[in-house]
Enzyme design. Structure first.
Site, mmCIF file in Angstrom:
data_model
loop_
_atom_site.group_PDB
_atom_site.id
_atom_site.type_symbol
_atom_site.label_atom_id
_atom_site.label_comp_id
_atom_site.label_asym_id
_atom_site.label_seq_id
_atom_site.Cartn_x
_atom_site.Cartn_y
_atom_site.Cartn_z
ATOM 1 N N HIS A 1 78.308 22.579 32.268
ATOM 2 C CA HIS A 1 78.455 23.551 33.344
ATOM 3 C C HIS A 1 79.520 24.602 33.034
ATOM 4 C CE1 HIS A 1 77.388 25.099 37.111
ATOM 5 N NE2 HIS A 1 77.449 24.014 37.862
ATOM 6 N N ASP B 1 75.261 28.137 33.977
ATOM 7 C CA ASP B 1 75.244 28.067 35.437
ATOM 8 C C ASP B 1 74.054 27.246 35.914
ATOM 9 O OD1 ASP B 1 77.515 29.637 35.668
ATOM 10 O OD2 ASP B 1 76.352 31.502 35.699
#
Length: 410
Positions: free
Chosen positions: A381, A385
């Site tokens: 992450h 995204d």
């Protein structure tokens, strides 16, 4: 006098460990005979004889760490083995099996005999004894003069001896009533896998998103064309090739999923090297398909089959393992319904395929039984995204459910 050196390791491999010598000092060998095996973090490398001759000296022993291109033995080309180098064996007499040594009243002769037996054993046999807990004195040898070999020690019918201790000094086999516990040291590859998986979970912001795919269109296509495909290309048509091609197309549309992190920099790769997780007797390995955007489905199937055979035989080379921009793992071959695959750093994403099961699904207001597969995409992450990860997985799902889109470049 020639030098026998360890292979040249790539930059990603710091060193290796000698796991077995197949020859002894003074033994005569032929060109390309297997001399030793070196285990690295990725594969086991074979060292072969450069010519006909004699191994005059072994510099590195079993369990010694060796560096790239380091001297491990000395070799004399064209020489013959001396009579002193070989054990004195009457060629007219059959090899006698090794019998357990009987203790004497004084005890000292038996101890001296045991020490002599230990010295007579090869390093590979002594290591096998520590791993398996089997006393070589109780094994019938198949080697010259009845000597016990590593192959003899691998017989599954042999029973462990609680007197054999591991490198830590603790018994390999411990009796607990009628039950036993066996202590086996981790292999170098298993240690590396453990460390990398732990590092991936601790050093990345790993998250997993899920989806499900209707496999009926792909299964129907495979059923219709598998015979023609095999006749034309000489390899079977499986599901993995389409997933590889679909993943490649999705990676083109979402470059961040094909990128990697290098310190504070993001490296966007302009090529598509997809690693395919393969199970072997030594553990999980990930050979890499190079430039999958240029490969046909037949090329992918043939290469995966080649990798599978090499993995089972322990023949995967370092060139097969290094690199990779994305990984696909198929736990479905073992029956896994759903899982969260762990990243393969420095890659930033990995796709997990799972078992195909018939499930009731709502289709145009009707309930139909369809063969469904859960897909899982784990991603870092820090780099990717959630929107990009979900869109990547949805794109892959759509391409698998309608393979025609790949042909029409839609």
């Amino acid at each position: 006098m020639a030098e026998i050196k360890a292979p040249v390791f790539p930059e990603s491999v710091a060193d290796g460990t000698i796991v077995e010598w197949h020859v002894t000092e003074g033994q005569q060998v032929n060109r390309d005979d297997l001399l030793a095996e070196i285990e690295t973090d990725k594969v086991v490398l074979e060292v072969v004889a450069p010519d006909n001759g004699v191994v005059t000296r072994i510099v590195k022993q079993v369990d010694d760490t060796v560096l790239s291109d380091e001297l491990i033995a000395e070799f004399e080309a064209g020489a013959s083995a001396s009579a002193e180098a070989a054990p004195a064996v009457d060629p007219d007499q059959p090899a006698a099996p090794v019998q357990p040594k009987q203790a004497t009243d004084g005890g000292e002769p038996a101890q001296a005999s045991a020490e002599a037996d230990h010295k007579d054993q090869s390093p590979a046999v002594r290591k096998a004894a520590k791993v398996s807990g089997v006393d070589p004195k109780n094994v019938e040898g198949s080697g010259r003069g009845g000597r016990v070999t590593k192959t003899d020690m691998s017989n599954p019918t042999l029973k462990a001896d609680s007197s054999i201790t591991s490198d830590s000094g603790r018994p390999v086999a411990e009796a607990v009533g009628e039950r036993t516990e066996k202590r086996v040291p981790m292999t170098r590859l298993r240690k590396t896998i453990a460390n990398r998986l732990l590092a991936a979970s601790q050093e990345t912001a790993m998250l997993t998103t899920f989806n499900e795919v209707n496999m009926k269109p792909l299964m129907d296509m495979r059923t219709k064309y598998k015979d023609q495909f095999e006749k034309r290309h000489g390899t079977r048509l499986g599901f993995m090739s389409l997933f590889v091609k679909a993943a490649t197309e999705a990676l083109k549309r979402y470059p961040a999923v094909n990128a990697s992190l290098d310190g504070d920099d993001i490296v966007y790769h302009g090529y598509y090297d997809i690693g395919v997780a393969v199970s072997s007797n030594r553990g999980l390995v990930v050979p890499v398909l190079r430039d999958t955007d240029r490969m046909s489905m037949a090329d992918v199937e043939a290469k995966i089959r080649e990798f599978g055979g090499k993995a089972q035989e322990g023949k995967l080379g370092l060139e097969d393992m290094v690199g990779g921009t994305f990984t696909i793992s198929n736990g479905g071959v073992f029956g896994s319904l759903m899982s969260t695959p762990i990243l393969n750093p420095p890659q930033t994403a990995i796709l997990g395929m799972h078992a195909i099961n018939d499930r009731p699904m709502a289709v145009n207001g009707e309930v139909k039984i369809l063969p469904m597969m859960y897909l899982a995409l784990s991603y870092d992450h820090r780099m990717i995204d959630g929107k990009e990860a979900v869109q990547f997985l949805v794109t892959l799902k759509e391409l698998v459910e309608d393979p025609t889109m790949l042909l029409l470049d839609l």
